[in-house]
Design a protein around this motif. Structure first.
Motif, PDB file in Angstrom:
ATOM      1  N   THR A 202       1.026  -1.286   0.166  1.00 25.04           N
ATOM      2  CA  THR A 202      -0.188  -0.053  -0.032  1.00 25.04           C
ATOM      3  C   THR A 202       0.985   1.332   0.158  1.00 25.04           C
ATOM      4  O   THR A 202       2.055   1.193   0.534  1.00 25.04           O
ATOM      5  CB  THR A 202      -1.134   0.012   1.241  1.00 25.04           C
ATOM      6  OG1 THR A 202      -0.122   0.082   2.577  1.00 25.04           O
ATOM      7  CG2 THR A 202      -1.811  -1.174   1.364  1.00 25.04           C
ATOM      8  N   ASP A 204       0.303   5.498   0.962  1.00 25.84           N
ATOM      9  CA  ASP A 204      -0.737   6.281   1.416  1.00 25.84           C
ATOM     10  C   ASP A 204      -0.065   7.751   1.630  1.00 25.84           C
ATOM     11  O   ASP A 204       0.961   7.856   2.184  1.00 25.84           O
ATOM     12  CB  ASP A 204      -0.915   5.949   2.980  1.00 25.84           C
ATOM     13  CG  ASP A 204      -2.151   6.743   3.604  1.00 25.84           C
ATOM     14  OD1 ASP A 204      -2.257   7.786   3.403  1.00 25.84           O
ATOM     15  OD2 ASP A 204      -2.925   6.214   4.576  1.00 25.84           O
ATOM     16  N   ARG A 206      -0.563  12.020   2.191  1.00 25.37           N
ATOM     17  CA  ARG A 206      -1.550  12.955   2.714  1.00 25.37           C
ATOM     18  C   ARG A 206      -0.653  14.377   2.582  1.00 25.37           C
ATOM     19  O   ARG A 206       0.345  14.592   2.680  1.00 25.37           O
ATOM     20  CB  ARG A 206      -1.769  12.648   4.163  1.00 25.37           C
ATOM     21  CG  ARG A 206      -2.177  11.252   4.515  1.00 25.37           C
ATOM     22  CD  ARG A 206      -2.446  10.900   5.960  1.00 25.37           C
ATOM     23  NE  ARG A 206      -2.685   9.674   6.216  1.00 25.37           N
ATOM     24  CZ  ARG A 206      -3.120   9.024   7.162  1.00 25.37           C
ATOM     25  NH1 ARG A 206      -3.353   9.878   8.162  1.00 25.37           N
ATOM     26  NH2 ARG A 206      -3.430   7.628   7.225  1.00 25.37           N
ATOM     27  N   ARG A 222      -6.210  13.179   0.921  1.00 21.79           N
ATOM     28  CA  ARG A 222      -5.589  11.867   1.110  1.00 21.79           C
ATOM     29  C   ARG A 222      -5.729  11.068   0.029  1.00 21.79           C
ATOM     30  O   ARG A 222      -7.110  10.998  -0.481  1.00 21.79           O
ATOM     31  CB  ARG A 222      -5.994  11.308   2.524  1.00 21.79           C
ATOM     32  CG  ARG A 222      -5.602   9.988   2.812  1.00 21.79           C
ATOM     33  CD  ARG A 222      -6.159   9.115   3.830  1.00 21.79           C
ATOM     34  NE  ARG A 222      -5.557   7.874   4.130  1.00 21.79           N
ATOM     35  CZ  ARG A 222      -5.991   6.949   5.216  1.00 21.79           C
ATOM     36  NH1 ARG A 222      -7.331   7.129   5.422  1.00 21.79           N
ATOM     37  NH2 ARG A 222      -5.313   5.867   5.436  1.00 21.79           N
ATOM     38  N   VAL A 224      -4.729   6.909  -1.186  1.00 21.42           N
ATOM     39  CA  VAL A 224      -4.412   5.493  -0.884  1.00 21.42           C
ATOM     40  C   VAL A 224      -4.549   4.584  -2.025  1.00 21.42           C
ATOM     41  O   VAL A 224      -5.595   4.697  -2.643  1.00 21.42           O
ATOM     42  CB  VAL A 224      -5.233   5.182   0.244  1.00 21.42           C
ATOM     43  CG1 VAL A 224      -4.287   3.674   0.947  1.00 21.42           C
ATOM     44  CG2 VAL A 224      -5.230   5.960   1.420  1.00 21.42           C
ATOM     45  N   ASN A 255      -6.071  -3.413   6.537  1.00 18.50           N
ATOM     46  CA  ASN A 255      -6.451  -2.726   5.067  1.00 18.50           C
ATOM     47  C   ASN A 255      -7.819  -2.761   5.104  1.00 18.50           C
ATOM     48  O   ASN A 255      -8.391  -2.947   3.833  1.00 18.50           O
ATOM     49  CB  ASN A 255      -5.791  -4.090   4.018  1.00 18.50           C
ATOM     50  CG  ASN A 255      -4.427  -4.412   4.223  1.00 18.50           C
ATOM     51  OD1 ASN A 255      -3.603  -3.244   4.023  1.00 18.50           O
ATOM     52  ND2 ASN A 255      -4.037  -5.473   4.470  1.00 18.50           N
ATOM     53  N   TYR A 257     -10.557   0.478   5.085  1.00 17.20           N
ATOM     54  CA  TYR A 257     -10.422   1.972   4.830  1.00 17.20           C
ATOM     55  C   TYR A 257     -11.885   2.660   4.922  1.00 17.20           C
ATOM     56  O   TYR A 257     -12.975   1.768   4.293  1.00 17.20           O
ATOM     57  CB  TYR A 257      -9.897   2.128   3.340  1.00 17.20           C
ATOM     58  CG  TYR A 257      -8.216   1.965   3.647  1.00 17.20           C
ATOM     59  CD1 TYR A 257      -7.450   2.653   3.957  1.00 17.20           C
ATOM     60  CD2 TYR A 257      -8.049   0.552   3.159  1.00 17.20           C
ATOM     61  CE1 TYR A 257      -6.014   2.331   3.735  1.00 17.20           C
ATOM     62  CE2 TYR A 257      -6.816   0.159   3.056  1.00 17.20           C
ATOM     63  CZ  TYR A 257      -5.557   0.985   3.572  1.00 17.20           C
ATOM     64  OH  TYR A 257      -4.363   0.680   3.492  1.00 17.20           O
ATOM     65  N   PHE A 394      -7.979  11.279   9.271  1.00 21.90           N
ATOM     66  CA  PHE A 394      -6.532  11.220   8.740  1.00 21.90           C
ATOM     67  C   PHE A 394      -5.849  12.406   8.925  1.00 21.90           C
ATOM     68  O   PHE A 394      -6.267  13.364   9.507  1.00 21.90           O
ATOM     69  CB  PHE A 394      -6.610  10.841   7.299  1.00 21.90           C
ATOM     70  CG  PHE A 394      -6.939  12.018   6.435  1.00 21.90           C
ATOM     71  CD1 PHE A 394      -6.165  13.103   5.696  1.00 21.90           C
ATOM     72  CD2 PHE A 394      -8.385  12.121   5.977  1.00 21.90           C
ATOM     73  CE1 PHE A 394      -6.646  13.998   5.118  1.00 21.90           C
ATOM     74  CE2 PHE A 394      -8.771  13.143   5.021  1.00 21.90           C
ATOM     75  CZ  PHE A 394      -7.962  14.205   4.691  1.00 21.90           C
TER      76      PHE A 394
END
Length: 394
Positions: A202, A204, A206, A222, A224, A255, A257, A394
């Motif tokens: 993954t 990620d 931001r 954000r 992902v 995992n 979200y 987040f």
């Protein structure tokens, strides 16, 4: 939510130099607790705690070491189906029916790992996690297994690397500016004690931007993306839906979200993309508590948000594959892919609090609904669009 309410209790402590700290917790889910245990646990239904755990952190050395063990239950909704009783007159082997009962899965997990922070900007984390999953809901010989999550052990190491260049000030209600990037890889293999094989990655990202002329008002974004390969099992590696916060008080599978405006576990797949945008603004800087009691309110602030995400399986062709196979032009296929995204919007009221003079906790209350009349999401006015969760988004 639809699966009942969850209540919990938490305690913890640390030594005067903050080198050793510990925590313990327990929770109770009304929906799961009302169901009877499987025959291995009890022969009759009982009301019992549905989860709990304990953890320890050693911060004496350059690397911070930690270990924890916990058990908890997850609700998969009305996914419990039953086979027909062929001894009953008129029944047919294809008469598979939904029982209308929620299926709860129990997790018994333990982990150990370490992290290292360099110059307050770079973060490296490594850990090993073992997660045994079994049925909390009682099953019998007529329970239809293909619709249920697989049961067994999921185990393996993971490695995460982060670059954090966010800025946070005394009166900030969230990161005020800058960005943070995190890349994570995980391997679940038989050699590590796993019954199933999965390789998961993954990324990620931001980013936060100050809003001109509005003190401490922030635009947050954000993005992902996730990729998984390995055994074809249920449930999918990546799952989207519901509203969860980033807090030690919130339990969820790896995992998983949030996709506000949709039910929990609304979508799943071995590939995933998710985007969020928020406008965050301060309302009241309280900085007061109930006398000298253990509850303190720091700030009251609000947020307007939009979440959009998509999860799919690797055998589902994308726009480029379909165009290569002669199925239409690229613009039309890209538009079709964009239309497949699930989008929810809403607003939240957020309270930054401190409990027992030590634990910071953000409490979020809000409402969300799905756009474009998405049949998988909540319509405006739907009661289940209400949000109550702990921890920032987040």
């Amino acid at each position: 939510n639809e699966g009942g309410s969850t209540f919990g209790a938490f305690t913890g402590g640390t030594d005067p130099l903050f080198r050793h700290s510990w925590s313990a917790w327990a929770n109770y889910n009304t929906g799961a607790s009302a169901q009877r245990y499987s025959e291995e646990r009890s022969s009759a239904g009982q009301l019992r705690p549905t989860g709990g755990g304990a953890g320890y952190v050693n911060d004496r050395y350059r690397w911070t070491f930690y270990t924890s063990a916990e058990t908890y239950v997850l609700n998969y909704g009305e996914s419990l189906y039953t086979l027909p009783d062929l001894d009953r007159p008129g029944s047919h082997f294809l008469d598979i029916s939904n029982t209308g009962l929620d299926y709860y899965e129990q997790h018994i997990a333990a982990q150990a790992g370490a992290w290292w922070v360099w110059r307050s900007r770079y973060f490296v984390s490594a850990r090993y996690r073992y997660d045994y999953r079994t049925n909390w809901t009682a099953l019998d010989d007529f329970s239809y297994q293909p619709f249920l999550p697989v049961r067994g052990s999921f185990a393996g190491p993971s490695l995460a690397i982060s670059l954090d260049k966010t800025e946070y000030f005394r009166y900030s209600i969230s990161p005020q500016a800058g960005y943070r990037l995190t890349a994570t890889v995980e391997a679940q293999e038989e050699v590590f004690g796993s019954d199933f094989r999965k390789e998961i990655g993954t990324v990620d990202g931001r980013a936060y931007f100050k809003v001109p002329f509005l003190p401490y008002t922030v635009l947050g974004f954000r993005g992902v993306t996730g990729f998984a390969s390995g055994d074809d099992i249920r449930p999918s590696t990546f799952r989207l839906g519901g509203a969860l916060g980033e807090s030690v008080f919130v339990n969820s599978t790896q995992n998983y979200y949030s996709l506000r405006g949709f039910p929990f576990f609304a979508f799943g797949g071995e590939r995933m993309v998710l985007g969020s945008a928020e406008l965050r603004f301060p309302i009241w800087r309280a900085n007061r508590g109930l006398g000298t009691g253990p509850i303190f309110l720091r700030t009251l602030h609000g947020g307007l948000f939009a979440d959009s995400g998509l999860a799919w399986e690797p055998d589902e062709p994308g726009a480029f594959d379909r165009v290569f196979n002669g199925e239409g032009d690229l613009d039309a296929r890209l538009d079709s892919d964009l239309d497949a995204f699930h989008t929810g919007v809403g607003g939240e009221l957020r309270m930054d609090t401190v409990w027992y003079y030590y634990f910071p906790l953000t409490i979020r209350l809000g409402y969300a609904f799905a756009l474009n009349e998405d049949p998988a999401g909540y319509e405006p006015g739907d009661f289940f669009g209400l949000i109550f969760t702990l921890g920032p988004s987040f």
